[in-house]
Design a protein around this motif. Structure first.
Motif, PDB file in Angstrom:
ATOM      1  N   LYS A 179       0.833  -1.208   0.000  1.00  0.00           N
ATOM      2  CA  LYS A 179       0.000   0.000   0.000  1.00  0.00           C
ATOM      3  C   LYS A 179       0.866   1.257   0.000  1.00  0.00           C
ATOM      4  O   LYS A 179       0.608   2.208  -0.741  1.00  0.00           O
ATOM      5  N   ARG A 180       1.904   1.247   0.854  1.00  0.00           N
ATOM      6  CA  ARG A 180       2.786   2.411   0.929  1.00  0.00           C
ATOM      7  C   ARG A 180       3.526   2.632  -0.384  1.00  0.00           C
ATOM      8  O   ARG A 180       3.674   3.766  -0.852  1.00  0.00           O
ATOM      9  N   LYS A 181       3.962   1.516  -0.998  1.00  0.00           N
ATOM     10  CA  LYS A 181       4.656   1.636  -2.274  1.00  0.00           C
ATOM     11  C   LYS A 181       3.735   2.190  -3.351  1.00  0.00           C
ATOM     12  O   LYS A 181       4.136   3.038  -4.163  1.00  0.00           O
ATOM     13  N   LYS A 182       2.476   1.715  -3.343  1.00  0.00           N
ATOM     14  CA  LYS A 182       1.505   2.200  -4.329  1.00  0.00           C
ATOM     15  C   LYS A 182       1.212   3.676  -4.114  1.00  0.00           C
ATOM     16  O   LYS A 182       1.114   4.455  -5.081  1.00  0.00           O
ATOM     17  N   GLN A 183       1.093   4.075  -2.870  1.00  0.00           N
ATOM     18  CA  GLN A 183       0.845   5.477  -2.557  1.00  0.00           C
ATOM     19  C   GLN A 183       2.009   6.358  -2.998  1.00  0.00           C
ATOM     20  O   GLN A 183       1.803   7.464  -3.509  1.00  0.00           O
ATOM     21  N   GLU A 184       3.226   5.855  -2.797  1.00  0.00           N
ATOM     22  CA  GLU A 184       4.400   6.617  -3.225  1.00  0.00           C
ATOM     23  C   GLU A 184       4.424   6.773  -4.743  1.00  0.00           C
ATOM     24  O   GLU A 184       4.769   7.835  -5.264  1.00  0.00           O
ATOM     25  N   GLU A 185       4.046   5.699  -5.450  1.00  0.00           N
ATOM     26  CA  GLU A 185       4.018   5.765  -6.915  1.00  0.00           C
ATOM     27  C   GLU A 185       2.968   6.767  -7.397  1.00  0.00           C
ATOM     28  O   GLU A 185       3.231   7.558  -8.307  1.00  0.00           O
ATOM     29  N   LEU A 186       1.789   6.740  -6.761  1.00  0.00           N
ATOM     30  CA  LEU A 186       0.728   7.678  -7.155  1.00  0.00           C
ATOM     31  C   LEU A 186       1.126   9.114  -6.858  1.00  0.00           C
ATOM     32  O   LEU A 186       0.859  10.023  -7.662  1.00  0.00           O
ATOM     33  N   ALA A 187       1.773   9.299  -5.710  1.00  0.00           N
ATOM     34  CA  ALA A 187       2.222  10.648  -5.357  1.00  0.00           C
ATOM     35  C   ALA A 187       3.274  11.147  -6.348  1.00  0.00           C
ATOM     36  O   ALA A 187       3.269  12.321  -6.747  1.00  0.00           O
ATOM     37  N   GLN A 188       4.168  10.235  -6.763  1.00  0.00           N
ATOM     38  CA  GLN A 188       5.192  10.607  -7.737  1.00  0.00           C
ATOM     39  C   GLN A 188       4.555  10.971  -9.077  1.00  0.00           C
ATOM     40  O   GLN A 188       4.943  11.944  -9.729  1.00  0.00           O
ATOM     41  N   GLN A 189       3.566  10.188  -9.482  1.00  0.00           N
ATOM     42  CA  GLN A 189       2.861  10.479 -10.740  1.00  0.00           C
ATOM     43  C   GLN A 189       2.179  11.839 -10.687  1.00  0.00           C
ATOM     44  O   GLN A 189       2.184  12.585 -11.669  1.00  0.00           O
ATOM     45  N   ARG A 190       1.590  12.140  -9.516  1.00  0.00           N
ATOM     46  CA  ARG A 190       0.937  13.450  -9.383  1.00  0.00           C
ATOM     47  C   ARG A 190       1.953  14.586  -9.461  1.00  0.00           C
ATOM     48  O   ARG A 190       1.675  15.628 -10.076  1.00  0.00           O
ATOM     49  N   ARG A 191       3.130  14.382  -8.840  1.00  0.00           N
ATOM     50  CA  ARG A 191       4.164  15.429  -8.892  1.00  0.00           C
ATOM     51  C   ARG A 191       4.635  15.670 -10.325  1.00  0.00           C
ATOM     52  O   ARG A 191       4.800  16.813 -10.763  1.00  0.00           O
ATOM     53  N   ILE A 192       4.856  14.562 -11.055  1.00  0.00           N
ATOM     54  CA  ILE A 192       5.314  14.685 -12.440  1.00  0.00           C
ATOM     55  C   ILE A 192       4.237  15.351 -13.291  1.00  0.00           C
ATOM     56  O   ILE A 192       4.528  16.250 -14.099  1.00  0.00           O
ATOM     57  N   LYS A 193       2.978  14.929 -13.084  1.00  0.00           N
ATOM     58  CA  LYS A 193       1.881  15.515 -13.860  1.00  0.00           C
ATOM     59  C   LYS A 193       1.747  17.005 -13.560  1.00  0.00           C
ATOM     60  O   LYS A 193       1.537  17.812 -14.477  1.00  0.00           O
ATOM     61  N   ARG A 194       1.889  17.364 -12.279  1.00  0.00           N
ATOM     62  CA  ARG A 194       1.797  18.776 -11.910  1.00  0.00           C
ATOM     63  C   ARG A 194       2.918  19.582 -12.568  1.00  0.00           C
ATOM     64  O   ARG A 194       2.698  20.684 -13.070  1.00  0.00           O
ATOM     65  N   MET A 195       4.128  19.005 -12.589  1.00  0.00           N
ATOM     66  CA  MET A 195       5.251  19.695 -13.210  1.00  0.00           C
ATOM     67  C   MET A 195       5.029  19.863 -14.713  1.00  0.00           C
ATOM     68  O   MET A 195       5.296  20.925 -15.293  1.00  0.00           O
TER      69      MET A 195
END
Length: 580
Positions: A389-405
């Motif tokens: 779960k934590r790994k999945k959350q980290e991946e989603l958070a990373q995707q959101r950061r990249i998308k925001r950038m």
């Protein structure tokens, strides 16, 4: 202020001789009863001195003496290790149906069985105390009974029932007009709401307890409440309020409940990026005797070491964290089995005869083995699930950061300007249509939309011009040319890297911070990215950083994998860096 024991006795003893009470007990026992509530250590001394004389008193006085001995030791937080004394007292008062002392005897029986780890037996005696206490109308005692029931429910994780009984304790505290107990009950109600994940209600009762402690000017009680409140605020990310509560809780440090305060402080400073302070408190936790605190301390130190790029230290801390986590988990498993074992033994004692007890002992062993195995499987699954779960959350958070950038880059790009211009043309056509049908309201709305898009284009163009000017300044700077024209064998100073970093951050707004937001890079990784950004080819990067070309290729490829969570070529990473 703690009064000397002999002085307390000298002051209070005459008061009892002057009283009109006609109780059949020696005055020294009445004095000990009074001292037990305020100075239990003094009561213990007094009772110990009276021990030999007690054997010469009546049976009623002897039972009262034994009850006071249990009470004083309980008030002094001395753990009970046997139920033999209280069972004798209970038998005496139950036989006499003593309405005055029986509720208190039942209450301390519950306290004793709680210390012995027999929660069901403790609850039974607390409920018996409630049943017989209505006759004596002792509000303070009734409040304490309900409070103990609530605490046991929390221990047994029966959170909804815990809330109800803590509310009853609070109601009796009000009847007793006991402000200190009211404060504790408000805190306990807040605890139950926190276990039920009712955030607003939990904070409301914690803060209400804090205000009452402040109103009655009880500094120690205010520190106790704020110690828990600061932990709750930290968990919720309310760092400013957490800091304020933490300052109150830490006004006077003592060894009681020190570890939870260190936990709160460590988490607060870590989440607010005050790593030096976080390191101090995590280190203190790692020195605690309890394995769970040690594990948390080493885990925190590992996270900090990783943020600092000290990966060797981080691995060492992680190993210690895992070791102590395993030890703590073993203790939890043992405690869980003990709870189940306690309940099982209680049911046996009430329902089974001696013959079934012998048969049940063997069955109990198999049950414990099965339960232990089942708990182990559940724990393993829980750990795996949490990791996944934590790994999945980290991946989603990373995707959101990249998308925001990427969105931010698009919003400042020529493509965005062109899209805005197309929208303006459409709006102009719509305006012409609106004019033909003479709709003034629609015309005003379309004109407003057009102005907003035109204003957005002006801002984008201004930002582009500002960025181009910054890039122009960078390319004219000596530090830019020093790196771009660096020859093999040249030694780059630390100050040169700092100046290059500053210049790039000026030209490409917060370039390094935006990179670190995506991935906590090592020094060499950041240096490679800086050189890519100013257009230094890989071969030249290799000898500037004193690495092989293959190493630079590997770094670029690895960074792409870490940031995007997919395989990519070194050139893909170069394109990404250039686009930032």
């Amino acid at each position: 202020m703690k009064w000397p024991e002999p002085l307390l006795i000298i002051i209070l003893l005459p008061l009892y001789f002057l009283s009109c009470d006609s109780k059949p007990y020696p005055q020294v026992l009445q004095l000990a009863d009074s001292l037990a509530n305020t100075c239990p250590d003094s009561a213990i001394v007094l009772l110990e001195q009276f021990k030999d004389s007690a054997s010469q008193e009546s049976k009623e006085a002897q039972m009262y003496y034994q009850l006071l001995t249990i009470k004083a030791r309980d008030k002094a937080y001395i753990t009970h290790t046997s139920d033999s004394l209280i069972l004798e007292v209970l038998h005496y008062y139950e036989k006499r149906k003593d309405k005055k002392h029986l509720p208190e005897a039942y209450y301390y029986a519950g306290r004793i069985y709680r210390d012995l780890g027999d929660a069901p037996q403790a609850l039974e005696y607390f409920f018996k105390a409630i049943d017989v206490s209505s006759a004596c109308m002792n509000y303070r005692l009734t409040s304490r009974i309900y409070s103990q029931i609530g605490t046991l429910y929390l221990y047994q994780e029966v959170y909804d029932k815990a809330h109800d009984v803590f509310v009853k304790a609070y109601q009796y505290d009000i009847l007793a007009k006991d402000s200190i107990s009211i404060t504790y009950s408000l805190r306990d109600i807040g605890r139950t709401f926190s276990t039920l994940n009712k955030v607003d209600s939990a904070i409301y009762y914690y803060e209400k307890a804090d205000k009452l402690a402040d109103k009655i000017k009880n500094i120690n009680l205010k520190r106790i409440v704020n110690s828990e409140l600061s932990e709750y605020y930290t968990k919720l990310g309310m760092y400013q309020k957490a800091y304020q509560s933490m300052q109150i809780a830490f006004e006077q440090i003592n060894t009681i409940n020190l570890a939870p305060r260190y936990c709160t402080a460590a988490r607060y400073y870590y989440h607010t990026n005050q790593l030096d302070s976080a390191t101090y408190y995590y280190t203190q936790l790692s020195l605690m005797n309890r394995y769970s605190y040690k594990a948390e301390g080493y885990q925190g130190l590992g996270y900090i070491a990783r943020l600092k790029g000290e990966y060797k230290k981080a691995l060492e801390y992680l190993d210690k964290d895992l070791a102590y986590t395993d030890s703590a988990r073993n203790i939890i498993q043992t405690e869980t089995v003990r709870k189940i074992n306690s309940l099982y033994n209680y049911q046996l004692k009430e329902k089974e005869n001696n013959r079934l007890k012998d048969m049940a002992n063997n069955q109990k062993i198999w049950n414990i083995i099965f339960i232990s195995f089942l708990i182990s499987l559940i724990l393993i699954f829980a750990v795996y699930w949490q990791y996944h779960k934590r790994k999945k959350q980290e991946e989603l958070a990373q995707q959101r950061r990249i998308k925001r950038m990427q969105e931010e880059q698009y919003n400042q790009s020529l493509a965005c300007i062109e899209e805005n211009r197309r929208q303006i043309k459409k709006l102009e056509q719509s305006l012409q249509s609106a004019e033909s049908i003479k709709s003034s309201l629609n015309q005003d709305l379309l004109n407003l939309q057009k102005k907003l898009i035109e204003k957005s284009n002006e801002q984008i163009i201004a930002k582009q011009e500002f960025r181009e000017q910054g890039i122009s300044i960078l390319k004219k700077s000596p530090i830019y040319h020093n790196f771009l024209e660096a020859e093999q064998g040249i030694k780059i100073k630390k100050e040169d890297w700092q100046e290059l970093t500053h210049s790039i951050n000026e030209a490409y707004t917060d370039f390094t911070l935006r990179l670190l937001d995506l991935y906590p890079m090592k020094t060499i990784e950041m240096q490679v990215c800086l050189l890519i950004k100013i257009g230094v080819p890989p071969t030249q990067i290799a000898y500037i950083t004193s690495h092989t070309k293959q190493a630079i290729t590997s770094i670029r490829k690895r960074l792409y994998k870490k940031v995007f969570n997919m395989d990519g070529s070194p050139e893909d990473w170069d394109i990404f860096i250039s686009s930032m």
